[in-house]
Design an enzyme around this catalytic site. Sequence first.
Site, PDB file in Angstrom:
ATOM      1  NE  ARG A 133      -4.308  -1.458   2.105  1.00 20.67           N
ATOM      2  CZ  ARG A 133      -5.440  -1.157   2.736  1.00 20.67           C
ATOM      3  NH1 ARG A 133      -5.487  -0.126   3.563  1.00 20.67           N
ATOM      4  NH2 ARG A 133      -6.527  -1.884   2.554  1.00 20.67           N
ATOM      5  CE  LYS A 188       3.253  -0.361  -5.363  1.00 16.48           C
ATOM      6  NZ  LYS A 188       3.160  -1.703  -5.972  1.00 16.48           N
ATOM      7  CB  THR A 189       4.934   5.467  -5.541  1.00 14.74           C
ATOM      8  OG1 THR A 189       3.518   5.317  -5.437  1.00 14.74           O
ATOM      9  CG2 THR A 189       5.520   4.304  -6.328  1.00 14.74           C
ATOM     10  CG  ASP A 215      -3.298   2.552  -8.206  1.00 13.85           C
ATOM     11  OD1 ASP A 215      -2.578   2.970  -7.289  1.00 13.85           O
ATOM     12  OD2 ASP A 215      -2.858   2.142  -9.292  1.00 13.85           O
ATOM     13  CB  ILE A 216      -3.700   5.023  -2.808  1.00 13.02           C
ATOM     14  CG1 ILE A 216      -4.940   4.329  -2.218  1.00 13.02           C
ATOM     15  CG2 ILE A 216      -3.455   6.366  -2.120  1.00 13.02           C
ATOM     16  CD1 ILE A 216      -6.236   5.082  -2.416  1.00 13.02           C
ATOM     17  CE  LYS A 256      -0.588  22.082  -8.596  1.00 12.89           C
ATOM     18  NZ  LYS A 256      -0.868  22.144  -7.142  1.00 12.89           N
ATOM     19  CG  HIS A 294     -37.060   7.656 -37.574  1.00  6.94           C
ATOM     20  ND1 HIS A 294     -35.835   8.240 -37.805  1.00  6.94           N
ATOM     21  CD2 HIS A 294     -37.654   7.563 -38.791  1.00  6.94           C
ATOM     22  CE1 HIS A 294     -35.704   8.504 -39.096  1.00  6.94           C
ATOM     23  NE2 HIS A 294     -36.791   8.087 -39.721  1.00  6.94           N
ATOM     24  N   GLY A 324     -35.444   0.245 -44.580  1.00  2.00           N
ATOM     25  CA  GLY A 324     -34.360   1.013 -43.969  1.00  2.00           C
ATOM     26  C   GLY A 324     -34.373   0.973 -42.461  1.00  2.00           C
ATOM     27  NE  ARG A 336     -53.213   7.525 -23.421  1.00  2.00           N
ATOM     28  CZ  ARG A 336     -51.934   7.165 -23.440  1.00  2.00           C
ATOM     29  NH1 ARG A 336     -51.583   6.057 -24.037  1.00  2.00           N
ATOM     30  NH2 ARG A 336     -51.023   7.895 -22.845  1.00  2.00           N
ATOM     31  CG  ASP A 380     -61.630  10.426 -26.799  1.00  2.20           C
ATOM     32  OD1 ASP A 380     -60.906   9.774 -26.010  1.00  2.20           O
ATOM     33  OD2 ASP A 380     -61.461  11.646 -27.033  1.00  2.20           O
TER      34      ASP A 380
END
Length: 528
Positions: free
Chosen positions: A68, A70-71, A129-130, A141, A281, A310, A443, A482
């Site tokens: 966890r 290392k860098t 990943d951290i 940056k 469509h 089509g 409708r 209707d």
Amino acid sequence: MTQTSYPIKTALISVSDKTQLIPFVTHLNKHNVTILSTGGTAKAIKDAGFAVTDVSDYTGFPEMMDGRVKTLHPKIHGGILAVRDNADHLAAQNAHDIQNIDLVVVNLYPFEATVQSGADADTIIENIDIGGPAMLRSAAKNHKYVTVVTDSSDYALIMQDMTENKGATTFATRRKLAAKTYARTAHYDSIIANWFMQDINETAPDYISFAGKKIQELRYGENPHQKAVFYKNNEQRFGIATAKQHQGKELSYNNINDTDAAFELVSELDTNRAAAVIVKHANPCGAAYGTTLKEAYKLALRCDPVSAFGGIIALNQELDAETATEIVKIFTEVIIAPSVSADAKAIIAQKKNLRLLETGGLAAKNQTVQMVKTIAGGLLVQDRDIAQIKFEDLKSVTKRQPTEKEMQDMIFAFHIAKHVKSNAIIYAKDEATVGIGAGQMSRLDSAHVAAKKARDAAENENISSLAEGSVVASDAFFPFADGMLAAADAGVTAVIQPGGSMRDDEVIAAADARNLAMVFTGQRHFRH
């Protein structure tokens, strides 16, 4: 900001994706670049015969806490973030023996793949990943001086830049890669955040983000003056985003939109029966079950052969030679199916512009997916409509009870109505659509449109209307009698609708007067 080239003298490389790694390192070696690395990446570089300094040796601290840490160290981030022409930064570097790091090449832990593998929560969290995002964001940056890479596909760009600039990269390249890096880390964080929200069953978080990876840039959007891009998200469902295109022209924005509409509908139908859907469509212009896939297609086409020209065809079973032979008789834009036989591919190949897509399966019916609509200044987010009616949910409200056949047709028609733009009216007979009215402002208008479609399609069969003896489905309640009476005039014998209008009693009385059977679903399916 000064736009200038900066040489790459030291690179930090830590990648899980080793694609083209060694050719890239070979190029760096030609330019005498010092390489820092970790774990498996360092081993791969050493095994290829190149010198590499382990990050732990450079920082003086070992990897700890199961990797966890290392860098996450000042000698790493100081070397990335240092402003090269700032005297205070230079003094701090000299005081703490911090070297400049000019190139950061990092892949992120495979969080997406870990989730997709079905791993448990602890394993998934360990694959957040951290250090990787921290280094990438630091390098992005400080892109005035530092080159950053998140994707092996960008190695070629850097190598070209270094070749043309004597081992340096240009500001334009660094800025382009910085922008891509922030998009990548945002994508990564979005997937993590959405996994957490899903895991804790949070359906309305205070903040929301969406992740997508580009599949292709499209020629244009709905219209030629609109730009468009096709992205894939992290959703694990079969569909057009996962499909293999066997032949045909590049898909357009409208092709993709219409094909998705067709495939979502056909995937919702009974997988134990052959079914075909034709869309134009974004609206179905025909849908049907059949004893064979060929029969299902022919019945779907029968509903509205004019609009089908089509169109998009979606099938719920393997496309076979007989069905393919039938389909190529008219112009079709796209065929999408879970699988395609070799004989069918050969037949479709005769139509070189016909796009043929194979998904590998049908879209999951009951998987909740968030749908997003942009509005001025905001987003509307909702779950995909996965509700489906069941026989036991239906309430008969008229004096005449529906027959078993009418009930089957009504359930089929209501499934189709769910995928038709509101206001939606569907006439169906023998579990095939015979008239569809879509997207009208009332409708009643939709009922008239559907009736006209049924009359027009019947002209080839020497009968007055395909709707004679059909049922009608409405996606929402009839606010007045209707619209229902227009359907009755078209020849329907039974009605399925959600119910819930203040005039339900009037509508029921009108149905009884025409000897119609009617059931309420209690479920509305607006589709705007």
